[in-house]
Design a protein around this motif. Structure first.
Motif, PDB file in Angstrom:
ATOM      1  N   LEU A 250       0.701  -1.192   0.057  1.00 58.76           N
ATOM      2  CA  LEU A 250       0.092  -0.011  -0.016  1.00 58.76           C
ATOM      3  C   LEU A 250       1.005   1.307   0.121  1.00 58.76           C
ATOM      4  O   LEU A 250       0.455   2.250  -0.114  1.00 58.76           O
ATOM      5  CB  LEU A 250      -1.177  -0.005   1.161  1.00 58.76           C
ATOM      6  N   THR A 251       2.192   1.049  -0.032  1.00 55.13           N
ATOM      7  CA  THR A 251       3.079   2.282  -0.325  1.00 55.13           C
ATOM      8  C   THR A 251       2.757   3.496   0.267  1.00 55.13           C
ATOM      9  O   THR A 251       2.589   4.585  -0.298  1.00 55.13           O
ATOM     10  CB  THR A 251       3.369   2.449  -1.645  1.00 55.13           C
ATOM     11  N   THR A 252       2.849   3.520   1.795  1.00 54.83           N
ATOM     12  CA  THR A 252       2.688   4.509   2.529  1.00 54.83           C
ATOM     13  C   THR A 252       3.473   4.690   3.720  1.00 54.83           C
ATOM     14  O   THR A 252       3.687   3.488   4.446  1.00 54.83           O
ATOM     15  CB  THR A 252       1.257   4.372   3.068  1.00 54.83           C
ATOM     16  N   ALA A 253       4.007   5.963   3.876  1.00 61.01           N
ATOM     17  CA  ALA A 253       5.199   6.148   4.973  1.00 61.01           C
ATOM     18  C   ALA A 253       5.173   7.673   5.369  1.00 61.01           C
ATOM     19  O   ALA A 253       4.444   8.173   4.768  1.00 61.01           O
ATOM     20  CB  ALA A 253       6.840   5.841   4.503  1.00 61.01           C
ATOM     21  N   CYS A 254       5.754   7.723   6.333  1.00 61.65           N
ATOM     22  CA  CYS A 254       5.763   9.384   6.832  1.00 61.65           C
ATOM     23  C   CYS A 254       7.191   9.637   7.302  1.00 61.65           C
ATOM     24  O   CYS A 254       7.787   9.092   7.916  1.00 61.65           O
ATOM     25  CB  CYS A 254       4.989   9.171   8.270  1.00 61.65           C
ATOM     26  N   ALA A 255       7.612  10.669   6.903  1.00 64.80           N
ATOM     27  CA  ALA A 255       8.879  11.409   7.193  1.00 64.80           C
ATOM     28  C   ALA A 255       8.490  12.389   8.304  1.00 64.80           C
ATOM     29  O   ALA A 255       7.486  13.342   8.176  1.00 64.80           O
ATOM     30  CB  ALA A 255       9.547  12.120   6.031  1.00 64.80           C
ATOM     31  N   VAL A 256       8.953  12.381   9.564  1.00 63.16           N
ATOM     32  CA  VAL A 256       8.582  13.226  10.549  1.00 63.16           C
ATOM     33  C   VAL A 256       9.825  14.040  10.844  1.00 63.16           C
ATOM     34  O   VAL A 256      10.892  13.685  11.110  1.00 63.16           O
ATOM     35  CB  VAL A 256       8.331  12.525  11.885  1.00 63.16           C
ATOM     36  N   ILE A 257       9.547  15.488  10.544  1.00 61.93           N
ATOM     37  CA  ILE A 257      10.577  16.391  10.557  1.00 61.93           C
ATOM     38  C   ILE A 257      10.019  17.795  11.471  1.00 61.93           C
ATOM     39  O   ILE A 257       9.160  18.397  10.962  1.00 61.93           O
ATOM     40  CB  ILE A 257      10.946  16.941   9.465  1.00 61.93           C
ATOM     41  N   SER A 258      10.800  17.794  12.664  1.00 64.61           N
ATOM     42  CA  SER A 258      10.308  18.800  13.758  1.00 64.61           C
ATOM     43  C   SER A 258      10.885  20.256  13.101  1.00 64.61           C
ATOM     44  O   SER A 258       9.968  21.242  13.501  1.00 64.61           O
ATOM     45  CB  SER A 258      10.860  18.699  14.995  1.00 64.61           C
ATOM     46  N   ASP A 259      11.909  20.520  12.332  1.00 59.98           N
ATOM     47  CA  ASP A 259      12.335  21.762  12.038  1.00 59.98           C
ATOM     48  C   ASP A 259      11.787  22.164  10.822  1.00 59.98           C
ATOM     49  O   ASP A 259      11.689  21.523   9.876  1.00 59.98           O
ATOM     50  CB  ASP A 259      14.114  21.433  11.848  1.00 59.98           C
ATOM     51  N   ASP A 260      11.126  23.466  10.918  1.00 62.48           N
ATOM     52  CA  ASP A 260      10.455  24.035   9.787  1.00 62.48           C
ATOM     53  C   ASP A 260      11.363  24.055   8.507  1.00 62.48           C
ATOM     54  O   ASP A 260      10.858  23.811   7.305  1.00 62.48           O
ATOM     55  CB  ASP A 260       9.953  25.433  10.423  1.00 62.48           C
ATOM     56  N   LYS A 261      12.674  24.549   8.717  1.00 57.54           N
ATOM     57  CA  LYS A 261      13.474  24.812   7.544  1.00 57.54           C
ATOM     58  C   LYS A 261      13.542  23.378   6.819  1.00 57.54           C
ATOM     59  O   LYS A 261      13.774  23.458   5.598  1.00 57.54           O
ATOM     60  CB  LYS A 261      14.501  25.413   7.845  1.00 57.54           C
ATOM     61  N   LEU A 262      14.182  22.677   7.626  1.00 58.75           N
ATOM     62  CA  LEU A 262      14.263  21.230   7.180  1.00 58.75           C
ATOM     63  C   LEU A 262      13.177  20.342   6.484  1.00 58.75           C
ATOM     64  O   LEU A 262      13.471  19.936   5.412  1.00 58.75           O
ATOM     65  CB  LEU A 262      15.129  20.255   8.352  1.00 58.75           C
ATOM     66  N   ARG A 263      12.141  20.535   6.949  1.00 62.11           N
ATOM     67  CA  ARG A 263      10.946  19.990   6.478  1.00 62.11           C
ATOM     68  C   ARG A 263      10.637  20.610   5.160  1.00 62.11           C
ATOM     69  O   ARG A 263      10.117  20.193   4.152  1.00 62.11           O
ATOM     70  CB  ARG A 263       9.957  20.185   7.408  1.00 62.11           C
TER      71      ARG A 263
END
Length: 394
Positions: A250-263
């Motif tokens: 089902l090809t679903t993942a999540c990138a969790v990035i707390s820093d606004d600029k990096l995200r």
């Protein structure tokens, strides 16, 4: 058990009853029917009932146009993270993507420039080793410290890692817990890693895909981001329900990035290179994280029993070494002294008709990776075939 982890599922030629076309399986379709596949990392278990229900309900709607990430999914992942990992993430930190492997490539494109170094530690899940080549970057590797005695764990060799860093190095791809060795890195190792990353001003991607599958009952996963908040401006955490709940297709993942600029850098590179989110994968992820806990606990019980059976078998194979994995359903076997030559994976396939993953693809020839995420009967049959070849005392 409330859930069924024992009944074999037809995966070689699956289809709706009496209907065509087939729904081919990569795992079961690569080899001839006489081969038992214990290679690629998906399990032979039906996904949680809650997932099955929401997928049925969603398909009943009948329209599969472009979709968006529902707020309820973001909130569900926040709750899962807080409950299981004491990491208080925010909905806005989440970038939902079609898989962790694409995310690794996006990270390279977004966070480095052509010719800059992308470093990883071997042995490692093979796509890690292809990221630099696929994105026009410099591939750099360092080795883990292999067990020095039978039963000893694999270790992070910080000296070797530091020696591999050059002025070109910009990005470190990390796997926590580790695929293929199954190591849960200890706090001292992770603290050393964090210090090194900061001192060399590296960006860091932490693939934490296997964190929900800890096999030691008293073990606990701590995300790097939760342990070391100072890494926030340089850290991307990758999560997915795919391994835990058997949802890889089902090809679903999540990138969790707390820093606004990096995200923002990461998200900008996704545009035009990533497809839209998978509407079925999103509803499955929400159901899995929100309602799949009892299924996960029974899965862990099954995997622990399967691992015990595997440990018992390996103990009878002269020249074969294995440190039992602390996480996931993958075992990393050293066959260099087993008398099978330079490519034991091919010999096991030819002579035992069992398909394992070739350690050369992970950067360590002479090893194999075995997937024990299957029914006990199928595992026993495969181990019996391997035993007939490897147990020279039998």
């Amino acid at each position: 058990m409330q859930h069924d982890f024992a009944t074999p599922i037809e995966r070689r030629h699956p289809r709706a009853q009496g209907q065509t076309p087939e729904w081919p399986s990569m795992k079961w379709g690569r080899y001839t029917p006489d081969v038992l596949p214990l290679w690629v990392a998906d399990m032979d278990f039906v996904s949680p009932p809650a997932v099955m229900k929401v997928l049925h309900d969603r398909t009943e709607h009948g329209v599969f146009g472009y979709g968006g990430v529902p707020n309820s999914l973001r909130d569900t992942l926040c709750a899962w993270s807080l409950e299981h990992y004491a990491w208080n993430i925010e909905p806005d930190w989440q970038l939902w993507l079609p898989g962790v492997v694409p995310a690794l490539h996006i990270a390279s494109l977004a966070l480095t420039e052509p010719g800059e170094g992308v470093l990883t530690v071997t042995p490692i899940y093979p796509p890690f080793l292809k990221v630099a080549d696929n994105t026009g970057r410099l591939k750099q590797t360092a080795s883990l410290a292999a067990p020095i005695t039978s039963g000893a764990p694999w270790r992070l060799d910080l000296e070797a890692l530091e020696e591999a860093i050059t002025p070109a190095t910009c990005l470190l791809l990390w796997c926590h817990p580790h695929n293929p060795t199954g190591r849960i890195w200890d706090e001292q190792e992770l603290a050393g890693l964090a210090e090194l990353v900061c001192r060399h001003d590296l960006l860091l991607v932490s693939d934490e895909l296997h964190c929900d599958l800890l096999l030691e009952e008293d073990a606990r996963h701590r995300p790097l981001a939760a342990m070391f908040p100072a890494l926030a401006s340089r850290l991307v955490t990758l999560w997915a329900p795919s391994k835990t709940f058997n949802l890889a297709g089902l090809t679903t993942a999540c990138a969790v990035i707390s820093d606004d600029k990096l995200r923002a850098r990461f998200a900008a590179k996704c545009r035009g290179l990533m497809p839209e989110t998978n509407v079925l994968g999103l509803v499955a992820a929400e159901a899995a994280y929100g309602q799949g806990e009892s299924w996960r606990q029974e899965l862990l019980e099954t995997l622990r029993k399967n691992l015990a059976r595997l440990v018992e078998a390996v103990s009878c194979w002269p020249g074969v070494e294995m440190h039992p994995p602390q996480s996931t359903y993958l075992a990393w076997l050293d066959l260099r002294q087993a008398g099978l030559g330079k490519n034991p994976q091919k010999i096991l396939l030819k002579e035992a008709r069992v398909a394992l993953s070739d350690g050369a693809d992970f950067g360590w020839p002479g090893f194999v990776r075995l997937n024990f995420g299957t029914t006990p009967n199928q595992l026993n049959e495969a181990l019996g075939r391997l035993d007939a070849l490897l147990n020279t005392a039998g």
